[in-house]
Write a protein that holds these residues in place. Structure first.
Motif, short mmCIF file in Angstrom:
data_model
loop_
_atom_site.label_atom_id
_atom_site.label_comp_id
_atom_site.label_asym_id
_atom_site.label_seq_id
_atom_site.Cartn_x
_atom_site.Cartn_y
_atom_site.Cartn_z
N PRO A 181 0.80 -1.22 0.00
CA PRO A 181 0.00 0.00 0.00
C PRO A 181 0.83 1.28 0.00
CG PRO A 181 -0.11 -1.12 2.13
CD PRO A 181 0.54 -2.06 1.18
N ALA A 182 1.99 1.26 0.65
CA ALA A 182 2.82 2.47 0.69
C ALA A 182 3.31 2.83 -0.71
CB ALA A 182 4.01 2.25 1.62
N ALA A 183 3.73 1.83 -1.48
CA ALA A 183 4.17 2.09 -2.86
C ALA A 183 3.02 2.59 -3.72
CB ALA A 183 4.77 0.81 -3.45
N ALA A 184 1.84 1.98 -3.54
CA ALA A 184 0.67 2.42 -4.30
C ALA A 184 0.32 3.86 -3.94
CB ALA A 184 -0.51 1.49 -4.02
N ASP A 185 0.45 4.20 -2.66
CA ASP A 185 0.13 5.55 -2.20
C ASP A 185 1.05 6.58 -2.83
OD1 ASP A 185 -1.05 7.59 -0.81
OD2 ASP A 185 -0.21 7.06 1.14
N THR A 186 2.33 6.26 -2.95
CA THR A 186 3.28 7.21 -3.54
C THR A 186 2.99 7.45 -5.03
OG1 THR A 186 4.85 5.43 -4.05
CG2 THR A 186 5.11 6.57 -1.94
N LEU A 187 2.28 6.51 -5.66
CA LEU A 187 1.93 6.66 -7.07
C LEU A 187 0.57 7.32 -7.26
CD1 LEU A 187 3.17 3.20 -8.41
CD2 LEU A 187 4.26 5.43 -8.71
N GLY A 188 -0.01 7.79 -6.17
CA GLY A 188 -1.26 8.51 -6.27
C GLY A 188 -2.51 7.67 -6.15
N VAL A 189 -2.35 6.40 -5.78
CA VAL A 189 -3.52 5.52 -5.60
C VAL A 189 -4.06 5.72 -4.18
CG1 VAL A 189 -4.33 3.13 -5.53
CG2 VAL A 189 -2.62 3.83 -7.22
N SER A 190 -5.36 5.98 -4.07
CA SER A 190 -5.97 6.17 -2.76
C SER A 190 -6.22 4.81 -2.11
CB SER A 190 -7.29 6.93 -2.89
OG SER A 190 -7.95 7.01 -1.63
#
Length: 311
Positions: A181-190
């Motif tokens: 989730p942290a990597a997804a968050d850095t790519l703008g995924v909520s």
């Protein structure tokens, strides 16, 4: 011989459909990183809502949709606890398993003269059979294909969920949130939005599974109707390695156990206690979990609450 085989397969498909709806919901939720132990409670809510709406409206499709929406509310409650307040996901799911059946029984007493069992719905309010009358009555093809619409919908849904998870941007986001989730968050995924969507969908699908029991397999709701089906669906998710196609094969296996139980229960030559036969699906569940759960790997972030800024 063919008639017996057709009966076993047809009955297996009928009992596999409610499990399949619910297991697909579990697949979506767990791929997003949220463990949904509350599938049993959500199924119970869906089963009651489907039976009650079917009885009062006489419309099986309205009953089916309302069942999904009602269970989706409980999915939302689970998402609020697990995603927003970072509660222990297992504890939240167990709470849903107590809350769902309790509310279903309370509403049943309220609407049906203090009875814990809803009144039986009319034949016209049951899910239709698309191929009814197409084949010769009680022939192999009739026993095999003359299924309720929920059976066909469940298997179509397997393809839809597989396509969404593995062939679309939304599916990629769901799986990325469940893995890192942290990597997804850095790519703008909520992470919050994706997990909310996934958990609510799991509730809706579990509600469909409950309705498939109360307005297709049987014609009412009673306290023992679900009786572990949600946990069997959860076992199918694990046995299917958190993939829709894997969950489908697991549900077919559990459905076959139930179909065989029904068949053997009606054969006079087979002198086996009905109580022992009723244990077969649950014993099979324990054997499969014992033998395969250690070999299956869940999504990396499954069960871990996420707070923005974490690594």
């Amino acid at each position: 011989m063919l008639g017996d085989l057709g009966f076993i397969i047809g009955t297996s498909l009928m009992y596999a459909a409610p499990l399949l709806f619910t297991a697909l919901g579990g697949v979506i939720s767990e791929n997003s990183g949220v463990v949904n132990i509350g599938l049993e409670g959500m199924m119970s809510v869906g089963a009651f809502t489907g039976a009650a709406v079917g009885y009062f409206s006489g419309n099986p499709w309205l009953a089916f949709i309302c069942a999904g929406l009602a269970a989706g509310v409980f999915g939302l409650l689970h998402a609020i606890a697990a995603v927003t307040f970072h509660a222990d996901q297992v504890v939240s799911g167990i709470a849903i398993n107590f809350l769902g059946p309790g509310i279903a029984l309370f509403m049943s007493r309220l609407l049906f003269n203090n009875s814990t069992m809803t009144k039986s719905i009319d034949f016209s309010a049951k899910m239709p059979r698309p191929f009814n009358g197409v084949f010769e009555s009680n022939s192999f093809l009739d026993l095999l294909f003359n299924q309720y619409a929920t059976v066909y919908m469940a298997f179509i849904l397997v393809f839809i969920v597989w396509f969404v998870l593995y062939k679309t941007k939304l599916g990629l986001r769901i799986r990325s949130v469940g893995e890192h989730p942290a990597a997804a968050d850095t790519l703008g995924v909520s992470v919050v939005k994706i997990r909310y969507l996934s958990v609510v969908l799991s509730g809706i699908f579990a509600g469909f599974g409950g309705a498939a029991m109360s307005i297709a397999v049987v014609s009412n709701f009673r306290p023992t109707l679900i009786s572990g089906q949600g946990f069997i669906a959860l076992a199918a998710v694990i046995f299917g390695k958190w993939k829709p196609q894997g969950a489908m094969w697991a549900c077919l296996l559990f459905g076959a156990a139930q179909g065989l139980t029904v068949y053997l229960g009606g054969v006079d030559a087979v002198n086996i206690s009905s109580q022992l036969l009723a244990m077969l699906p649950y014993v099979l569940t324990l054997i499969i979990l014992t033998g395969f759960v250690g070999r299956a790997t869940a999504p990396a972030a499954s069960g871990d609450p996420y707070q923005k800024g974490e690594r």
